[in-house]
Design a protein around this motif. Structure first.
Motif, PDB file in Angstrom:
ATOM      1  N   ASP A   6      -8.561  15.781   7.013  1.00 27.88           N
ATOM      2  CA  ASP A   6      -7.766  14.609   7.363  1.00 27.88           C
ATOM      3  C   ASP A   6      -7.131  14.054   6.087  1.00 27.88           C
ATOM      4  N   ASN A   7      -6.550  12.868   6.167  1.00 30.25           N
ATOM      5  CA  ASN A   7      -5.852  12.288   5.018  1.00 30.25           C
ATOM      6  C   ASN A   7      -6.757  11.417   4.162  1.00 30.25           C
ATOM      7  N   GLY A   8      -8.039  11.699   4.104  1.00 29.44           N
ATOM      8  CA  GLY A   8      -8.949  10.902   3.294  1.00 29.44           C
ATOM      9  C   GLY A   8      -8.625  10.997   1.814  1.00 29.44           C
ATOM     10  N   SER A   9      -9.029   9.978   1.073  1.00 29.66           N
ATOM     11  CA  SER A   9      -8.698   9.939  -0.355  1.00 29.66           C
ATOM     12  C   SER A   9      -9.340  11.092  -1.118  1.00 29.66           C
ATOM     13  N   LYS A  62       0.842  -1.191   0.000  1.00 25.92           N
ATOM     14  CA  LYS A  62       0.000   0.000   0.000  1.00 25.92           C
ATOM     15  C   LYS A  62       0.877   1.240   0.000  1.00 25.92           C
ATOM     16  N   LYS A  63       0.484   2.229  -0.797  1.00 20.65           N
ATOM     17  CA  LYS A  63       1.247   3.474  -0.827  1.00 20.65           C
ATOM     18  C   LYS A  63       1.097   4.194   0.509  1.00 20.65           C
ATOM     19  N   ARG A  64       2.194   4.611   1.034  1.00 20.36           N
ATOM     20  CA  ARG A  64       2.183   5.319   2.306  1.00 20.36           C
ATOM     21  C   ARG A  64       2.167   6.822   2.064  1.00 20.36           C
ATOM     22  N   ILE A  65       1.360   7.512   2.836  1.00 21.65           N
ATOM     23  CA  ILE A  65       1.347   8.968   2.780  1.00 21.65           C
ATOM     24  C   ILE A  65       2.531   9.459   3.601  1.00 21.65           C
ATOM     25  N   SER A 113     -13.075  23.700   8.621  1.00 22.76           N
ATOM     26  CA  SER A 113     -12.748  22.296   8.863  1.00 22.76           C
ATOM     27  C   SER A 113     -13.777  21.449   8.133  1.00 22.76           C
ATOM     28  N   MET A 114     -13.294  20.356   7.533  1.00 21.82           N
ATOM     29  CA  MET A 114     -14.183  19.491   6.768  1.00 21.82           C
ATOM     30  C   MET A 114     -13.909  18.036   7.110  1.00 21.82           C
ATOM     31  N   ASP A 115     -14.971  17.248   7.149  1.00 21.08           N
ATOM     32  CA  ASP A 115     -14.827  15.815   7.389  1.00 21.08           C
ATOM     33  C   ASP A 115     -16.095  15.102   6.952  1.00 21.08           C
ATOM     34  N   PHE A 116     -16.032  13.777   6.946  1.00 20.81           N
ATOM     35  CA  PHE A 116     -17.156  12.942   6.558  1.00 20.81           C
ATOM     36  C   PHE A 116     -17.685  12.189   7.767  1.00 20.81           C
TER      37      PHE A 116
END
Length: 152
Positions: A129-132, A49-52, A71-74
């Protein structure tokens, strides 16, 4: 026998090849088949898996005025199979908008943020966050085109 199986099924690894050989009636044990499998150089490369790249966490500062930082999130609702996209102004913790859908790709998010910006104006910084959806090219290019800094 092993070459014929791997020629026909290119992505099969050792366990599937061994099970096929057993079903065909050969009485070879797994150690013998694995030795031949390795000698024929049939080992498949494992894709990792590609690491961030790691980001150094900094203490988040409270903005000085309204519209400076969003700020944004799901969030997801498993009972209704829906996701919500939430946008909050960090200055006064006001919810600027909530978008609800089954699928929320980056294109839809950028369209929704453009709608919010018509009413509230574009922020200087966005906290995510680090979401896709937030690390993809679509979102990053959108932020660059509007001179918005992304804070991960």
């Amino acid at each position: 026998m092993l070459n014929a199986i791997t020629d026909r099924h290119l992505r099969w690894g050792f366990p599937k090849c061994f099970n096929r050989i057993k079903k065909l009636g050969y009485q070879w044990n797994h150690k013998r088949v694995y030795r031949v499998y390795c000698e024929l150089k049939l080992n498949l490369r494992v894709k990792r898996k590609k690491r961030i790249p790691p980001r150094c966490p900094e203490k988040s500062l409270v903005p000085n005025k309204q519209g400076e930082c969003w700020s944004m999130d799901f969030m997801s609702d498993s009972s209704r199979n829906q996701r919500t996209f939430n946008v909050i102004d960090d200055f006064n913790c006001e919810a600027l908008g909530i978008d609800i859908a089954v699928s929320l790709p980056a294109e839809r998010i950028t369209r929704y943020l453009d709608k919010l910006a018509e009413y509230h104006g574009y922020p200087l910084k966005i906290r995510v966050d680090n979401g896709s959806e937030f690390t993809g090219k679509t979102f990053i290019n959108w932020a660059k085109s509007h001179d918005i800094a992304i804070d991960y």
